[in-house]
Motif scaffolding. Structure first.
Motif, short mmCIF file in Angstrom:
data_model
loop_
_atom_site.label_atom_id
_atom_site.label_comp_id
_atom_site.label_asym_id
_atom_site.label_seq_id
_atom_site.Cartn_x
_atom_site.Cartn_y
_atom_site.Cartn_z
N ALA A 196 14.93 1.87 -10.64
CA ALA A 196 16.05 2.00 -9.71
C ALA A 196 17.16 2.84 -10.33
O ALA A 196 17.78 3.69 -9.67
CB ALA A 196 16.58 0.64 -9.31
N GLY A 197 17.42 2.61 -11.62
CA GLY A 197 18.45 3.38 -12.32
C GLY A 197 18.07 4.87 -12.39
O GLY A 197 18.92 5.75 -12.21
N GLY B 190 19.57 1.55 -16.53
CA GLY B 190 18.80 0.51 -15.84
C GLY B 190 17.97 -0.31 -16.81
O GLY B 190 17.76 -1.51 -16.62
N ASN B 191 17.52 0.32 -17.86
CA ASN B 191 16.70 -0.36 -18.86
C ASN B 191 17.54 -1.37 -19.63
O ASN B 191 17.00 -2.30 -20.22
CB ASN B 191 16.11 0.68 -19.82
N GLY C 58 20.26 7.44 -15.70
CA GLY C 58 20.13 6.25 -14.84
C GLY C 58 19.05 5.31 -15.35
O GLY C 58 19.21 4.08 -15.33
N GLY C 59 17.93 5.88 -15.82
CA GLY C 59 16.83 5.05 -16.37
C GLY C 59 17.27 4.33 -17.63
O GLY C 59 16.94 3.15 -17.82
N ALA D 69 14.71 -2.38 -12.77
CA ALA D 69 16.05 -1.86 -12.98
C ALA D 69 15.99 -0.45 -13.57
O ALA D 69 16.80 0.43 -13.22
CB ALA D 69 16.85 -2.77 -13.89
N THR D 70 15.01 -0.17 -14.44
CA THR D 70 14.86 1.15 -15.04
C THR D 70 14.48 2.16 -13.96
O THR D 70 15.04 3.27 -13.87
CB THR D 70 13.78 1.12 -16.14
N LYS E 54 13.40 -5.76 -15.68
CA LYS E 54 13.86 -4.64 -16.50
C LYS E 54 13.18 -3.36 -16.04
O LYS E 54 13.81 -2.30 -15.94
CB LYS E 54 13.54 -4.93 -17.97
N VAL F 86 19.49 -3.48 -18.30
CA VAL F 86 19.73 -4.64 -17.45
C VAL F 86 18.44 -5.45 -17.34
O VAL F 86 17.36 -4.88 -17.15
CB VAL F 86 20.22 -4.19 -16.05
#
Length: 182
Positions: free
Chosen positions: A99-100, A84-85, A80-81, A96-97, A93, A87
């Motif tokens: 949250a991912g 997210g990275n 997920g990280g 997003a990392t 960024k 995006v």
């Protein structure tokens, strides 16, 4: 009276006396047999327990090696990280990392939980139960008989047929549990 007539009278008297004496002896002695009126078999139901066993296929949930699902959480967080990275840029960024990683960790935990719950192991178990076999046991025969114009009932170990032998006014029974005549 002539001699042949006297001999005839004496012979007749002797014959009548002999027949009468024998009949009197038989009357005093009593009957040789008792007449059987009925013989009813006496039985009881016997239930004998026994164990009956069989092997049964049983499915269980497989033992869990990672009880807290750390591997699924960690792998999901990393993936997920990484996603997210990909995006956004700058602080977006980073956000997003994070949250991912959080979403991926949660998703990885749930995926591992579903896999663990559906992981089944099949084995064999021996299961036993008690069953009962039924049979009938003969206890004897309740025999109704008539002896010298008197009726009675006695328990015998066998069916005597149409008559029971009598000796000295008593029934001859082979059963150890026989009752005396009534």
């Amino acid at each position: 009276m002539d001699k042949s007539m006297i001999i005839g009278i004496v012979a007749g008297a002797v014959a009548v006396t002999a027949v009468g004496g024998f009949a009197g002896y038989k009357a005093m002695k009593g009957a040789d047999y008792a007449e059987v009126i009925s013989a009813k078999e006496v039985t009881e139901k016997v239930r004998t327990p026994r164990k009956e066993c069989s092997d049964v296929a049983v499915t269980h949930q497989a033992p869990v090696k990672d009880e807290h699902r750390i591997a699924g959480t960690a792998i999901g967080a990393v993936l997920g990280g990484v996603l997210g990275n990909q995006v956004g840029g700058g602080k977006g960024k980073t956000l997003a990392t994070v949250a991912g990683a959080a979403g991926g960790g949660y998703t990885g935990n749930k995926v591992q939980q579903n896999m663990q719950e559906s992981d089944q192991v099949t084995g064999t178990e021996r299961r036993c139960k008690t069953v009962y076999d039924s049979s009938t046991k003969t206890l004897g025969y309740d025999v109704t008989y008539r002896l010298n114009d008197k009726q009675g009932v006695v328990r015998m170990d066998h069916n005597p047929g149409q008559r029971i032998p009598v000796r000295n006014g008593q029934l001859e029974l082979t059963s150890t549990g026989a009752n005396s005549p009534s």
